[in-house]
Write a protein that holds these residues in place. Structure first.
Motif, PDB file in Angstrom:
ATOM      1  N   GLU A 105      53.554  44.246  40.857  1.00 43.91           N
ATOM      2  CA  GLU A 105      53.547  45.792  41.279  1.00 43.91           C
ATOM      3  C   GLU A 105      52.528  45.651  42.175  1.00 43.91           C
ATOM      4  O   GLU A 105      51.623  45.067  42.788  1.00 43.91           O
ATOM      5  CB  GLU A 105      53.162  46.357  40.319  1.00 43.91           C
ATOM      6  CG  GLU A 105      54.238  46.139  39.053  1.00 43.91           C
ATOM      7  CD  GLU A 105      53.943  47.200  38.150  1.00 43.91           C
ATOM      8  OE1 GLU A 105      52.477  48.128  37.975  1.00 43.91           O
ATOM      9  OE2 GLU A 105      54.807  47.972  37.591  1.00 43.91           O
ATOM     10  N   ASN A 106      52.788  47.066  43.309  1.00 42.39           N
ATOM     11  CA  ASN A 106      51.788  47.310  43.901  1.00 42.39           C
ATOM     12  C   ASN A 106      50.204  47.813  42.948  1.00 42.39           C
ATOM     13  O   ASN A 106      50.719  48.391  41.973  1.00 42.39           O
ATOM     14  CB  ASN A 106      51.670  48.511  44.614  1.00 42.39           C
ATOM     15  CG  ASN A 106      52.685  47.626  46.185  1.00 42.39           C
ATOM     16  OD1 ASN A 106      52.395  46.723  46.249  1.00 42.39           O
ATOM     17  ND2 ASN A 106      53.163  48.557  46.887  1.00 42.39           N
ATOM     18  N   ARG A 107      49.208  47.072  43.070  1.00 44.26           N
ATOM     19  CA  ARG A 107      48.056  47.277  42.466  1.00 44.26           C
ATOM     20  C   ARG A 107      47.154  48.017  42.717  1.00 44.26           C
ATOM     21  O   ARG A 107      46.528  48.365  44.368  1.00 44.26           O
ATOM     22  CB  ARG A 107      46.785  45.922  42.095  1.00 44.26           C
ATOM     23  CG  ARG A 107      47.874  44.992  41.440  1.00 44.26           C
ATOM     24  CD  ARG A 107      48.392  45.481  40.218  1.00 44.26           C
ATOM     25  NE  ARG A 107      49.476  44.507  39.635  1.00 44.26           N
ATOM     26  CZ  ARG A 107      50.025  45.441  38.214  1.00 44.26           C
ATOM     27  NH1 ARG A 107      50.051  46.452  37.398  1.00 44.26           N
ATOM     28  NH2 ARG A 107      51.329  44.403  37.207  1.00 44.26           N
ATOM     29  N   PRO A 108      46.227  48.595  42.072  1.00 41.18           N
ATOM     30  CA  PRO A 108      44.975  49.572  42.988  1.00 41.18           C
ATOM     31  C   PRO A 108      43.968  49.234  44.119  1.00 41.18           C
ATOM     32  O   PRO A 108      43.658  49.754  44.423  1.00 41.18           O
ATOM     33  CB  PRO A 108      44.189  50.629  41.798  1.00 41.18           C
ATOM     34  CG  PRO A 108      44.790  49.795  40.706  1.00 41.18           C
ATOM     35  CD  PRO A 108      46.175  48.394  41.044  1.00 41.18           C
ATOM     36  N   TYR A 109      44.157  47.443  43.755  1.00 37.84           N
ATOM     37  CA  TYR A 109      42.644  47.071  44.337  1.00 37.84           C
ATOM     38  C   TYR A 109      43.695  46.548  45.692  1.00 37.84           C
ATOM     39  O   TYR A 109      42.767  45.439  46.533  1.00 37.84           O
ATOM     40  CB  TYR A 109      42.019  45.997  43.619  1.00 37.84           C
ATOM     41  CG  TYR A 109      43.327  45.011  42.301  1.00 37.84           C
ATOM     42  CD1 TYR A 109      44.139  44.305  43.656  1.00 37.84           C
ATOM     43  CD2 TYR A 109      43.327  45.701  41.461  1.00 37.84           C
ATOM     44  CE1 TYR A 109      44.583  42.946  42.712  1.00 37.84           C
ATOM     45  CE2 TYR A 109      44.660  44.400  40.798  1.00 37.84           C
ATOM     46  CZ  TYR A 109      45.104  43.184  41.314  1.00 37.84           C
ATOM     47  OH  TYR A 109      45.860  42.413  41.415  1.00 37.84           O
ATOM     48  N   GLY A 110      44.531  46.498  46.032  1.00 34.79           N
ATOM     49  CA  GLY A 110      45.329  46.678  47.000  1.00 34.79           C
ATOM     50  C   GLY A 110      45.030  45.400  47.270  1.00 34.79           C
ATOM     51  O   GLY A 110      46.111  44.761  48.350  1.00 34.79           O
ATOM     52  N   LYS A 111      46.304  45.036  46.526  1.00 37.15           N
ATOM     53  CA  LYS A 111      47.318  43.414  46.357  1.00 37.15           C
ATOM     54  C   LYS A 111      48.704  43.871  45.926  1.00 37.15           C
ATOM     55  O   LYS A 111      48.325  44.595  44.417  1.00 37.15           O
ATOM     56  CB  LYS A 111      46.498  42.582  45.624  1.00 37.15           C
ATOM     57  CG  LYS A 111      45.693  41.560  46.699  1.00 37.15           C
ATOM     58  CD  LYS A 111      45.906  41.040  47.526  1.00 37.15           C
ATOM     59  CE  LYS A 111      44.603  40.115  48.543  1.00 37.15           C
ATOM     60  NZ  LYS A 111      45.258  39.640  49.824  1.00 37.15           N
ATOM     61  N   ARG A 112      49.320  43.535  46.430  1.00 39.78           N
ATOM     62  CA  ARG A 112      50.267  43.578  45.651  1.00 39.78           C
ATOM     63  C   ARG A 112      50.829  42.430  44.226  1.00 39.78           C
ATOM     64  O   ARG A 112      50.793  41.057  44.555  1.00 39.78           O
ATOM     65  CB  ARG A 112      51.745  43.009  45.897  1.00 39.78           C
ATOM     66  CG  ARG A 112      53.343  43.701  44.763  1.00 39.78           C
ATOM     67  CD  ARG A 112      54.222  43.654  46.188  1.00 39.78           C
ATOM     68  NE  ARG A 112      56.041  44.110  44.832  1.00 39.78           N
ATOM     69  CZ  ARG A 112      55.771  45.408  44.440  1.00 39.78           C
ATOM     70  NH1 ARG A 112      54.913  46.017  44.812  1.00 39.78           N
ATOM     71  NH2 ARG A 112      57.163  45.439  43.704  1.00 39.78           N
ATOM     72  N   SER A 113      50.601  42.237  42.745  1.00 40.39           N
ATOM     73  CA  SER A 113      50.270  41.202  41.816  1.00 40.39           C
ATOM     74  C   SER A 113      50.897  41.415  40.316  1.00 40.39           C
ATOM     75  O   SER A 113      50.917  42.126  40.225  1.00 40.39           O
ATOM     76  CB  SER A 113      49.155  40.939  42.080  1.00 40.39           C
ATOM     77  OG  SER A 113      47.597  41.160  41.292  1.00 40.39           O
ATOM     78  N   GLY A 114      51.635  40.446  39.669  1.00 44.53           N
ATOM     79  CA  GLY A 114      51.908  40.243  38.526  1.00 44.53           C
ATOM     80  C   GLY A 114      51.227  38.642  38.177  1.00 44.53           C
ATOM     81  O   GLY A 114      50.937  38.043  38.361  1.00 44.53           O
ATOM     82  N   ARG A 115      51.466  38.464  36.230  1.00 51.79           N
ATOM     83  CA  ARG A 115      51.115  37.294  36.111  1.00 51.79           C
ATOM     84  C   ARG A 115      52.026  37.245  34.887  1.00 51.79           C
ATOM     85  O   ARG A 115      52.897  37.749  34.518  1.00 51.79           O
ATOM     86  CB  ARG A 115      49.798  37.876  34.468  1.00 51.79           C
ATOM     87  CG  ARG A 115      48.444  38.226  35.089  1.00 51.79           C
ATOM     88  CD  ARG A 115      47.161  38.377  34.563  1.00 51.79           C
ATOM     89  NE  ARG A 115      46.719  39.524  35.152  1.00 51.79           N
ATOM     90  CZ  ARG A 115      46.343  40.496  34.876  1.00 51.79           C
ATOM     91  NH1 ARG A 115      47.096  41.614  34.275  1.00 51.79           N
ATOM     92  NH2 ARG A 115      45.395  41.218  35.730  1.00 51.79           N
ATOM     93  N   ILE A 116      52.826  35.931  35.212  1.00 50.77           N
ATOM     94  CA  ILE A 116      53.704  34.575  34.865  1.00 50.77           C
ATOM     95  C   ILE A 116      53.279  33.215  34.300  1.00 50.77           C
ATOM     96  O   ILE A 116      51.847  32.969  34.234  1.00 50.77           O
ATOM     97  CB  ILE A 116      54.259  34.405  35.596  1.00 50.77           C
ATOM     98  CG1 ILE A 116      55.058  35.537  36.357  1.00 50.77           C
ATOM     99  CG2 ILE A 116      55.867  33.707  35.644  1.00 50.77           C
ATOM    100  CD1 ILE A 116      55.973  35.068  37.636  1.00 50.77           C
ATOM    101  N   ARG A 117      53.763  34.012  32.660  1.00 47.67           N
ATOM    102  CA  ARG A 117      53.629  32.311  31.722  1.00 47.67           C
ATOM    103  C   ARG A 117      54.734  31.652  32.273  1.00 47.67           C
ATOM    104  O   ARG A 117      56.184  31.919  31.757  1.00 47.67           O
ATOM    105  CB  ARG A 117      53.216  32.339  30.369  1.00 47.67           C
ATOM    106  CG  ARG A 117      53.112  30.807  29.932  1.00 47.67           C
ATOM    107  CD  ARG A 117      53.103  30.957  28.483  1.00 47.67           C
ATOM    108  NE  ARG A 117      52.652  32.477  27.722  1.00 47.67           N
ATOM    109  CZ  ARG A 117      52.254  33.442  27.101  1.00 47.67           C
ATOM    110  NH1 ARG A 117      53.478  34.044  26.622  1.00 47.67           N
ATOM    111  NH2 ARG A 117      51.264  33.797  26.738  1.00 47.67           N
ATOM    112  N   ASP A 118      54.311  29.908  33.270  1.00 46.81           N
ATOM    113  CA  ASP A 118      55.189  28.862  32.858  1.00 46.81           C
ATOM    114  C   ASP A 118      56.285  28.399  32.374  1.00 46.81           C
ATOM    115  O   ASP A 118      55.855  28.937  31.065  1.00 46.81           O
ATOM    116  CB  ASP A 118      55.024  28.411  34.075  1.00 46.81           C
ATOM    117  CG  ASP A 118      53.910  27.284  33.972  1.00 46.81           C
ATOM    118  OD1 ASP A 118      54.060  26.904  32.466  1.00 46.81           O
ATOM    119  OD2 ASP A 118      53.100  26.148  34.985  1.00 46.81           O
TER     120      ASP A 118
END
Length: 131
Positions: A105-118
């Motif tokens: 998702e869009n994050r308040p720190y100015g990046k679009r990011s998320g976390r995934i476990r492969d």
């Protein structure tokens, strides 16, 4: 310090061939080197490159102290990859057996990011520009 230092992360996995195929299919990793391990044909190391960044995968070998995240009960390292389309990369990872821990998702720190476990237990931050 010398300028000839290179940092090459090595991911310990149960099956380096399967992991290599996964990283190729979902991240476009290019295989650049492979060294076999003994007579079983299993590679002791497979080096890949994503863009200009190298990384390696090796099999879990407990007698060498090489333990995979499943051997340890989880991963203590976060791997961060910056991509043009984090949503597409995240979707490909999930289609190939990864688990979303934090939605992209869009994050308040100015990046679009998320976390995934492969599928091998390694934790990834998938990040890119806001949409």
């Amino acid at each position: 310090m010398t300028s000839s230092i290179r940092f090459i992360p090595r991911l310990i996995v149960p099956d380096p061939d399967r992991a290599s195929a996964f990283y190729h299919d979902v991240l476009g990793a290019e295989e650049v080197f492979r060294a076999p391990l003994g007579d079983d044909g299993r590679p002791s190391v497979v080096e890949h490159r994503i863009g200009g960044s190298p990384f390696r995968v090796s099999p879990a070998v407990s007698s060498w102290g090489w333990l995979s995240p499943s051997d340890l009960g989880g991963s203590a390292v976060l791997l961060e990859i910056e991509v043009d389309d984090p949503d597409a990369v995240g979707e490909r990872m999930v289609e190939h057996g990864s688990e979303v821990l934090v939605p992209i998702e869009n994050r308040p720190y100015g990046k679009r990011s998320g976390r995934i476990r492969d599928p091998f237990g390694h934790l990834w931050i998938i990040t890119g520009d806001l949409r």
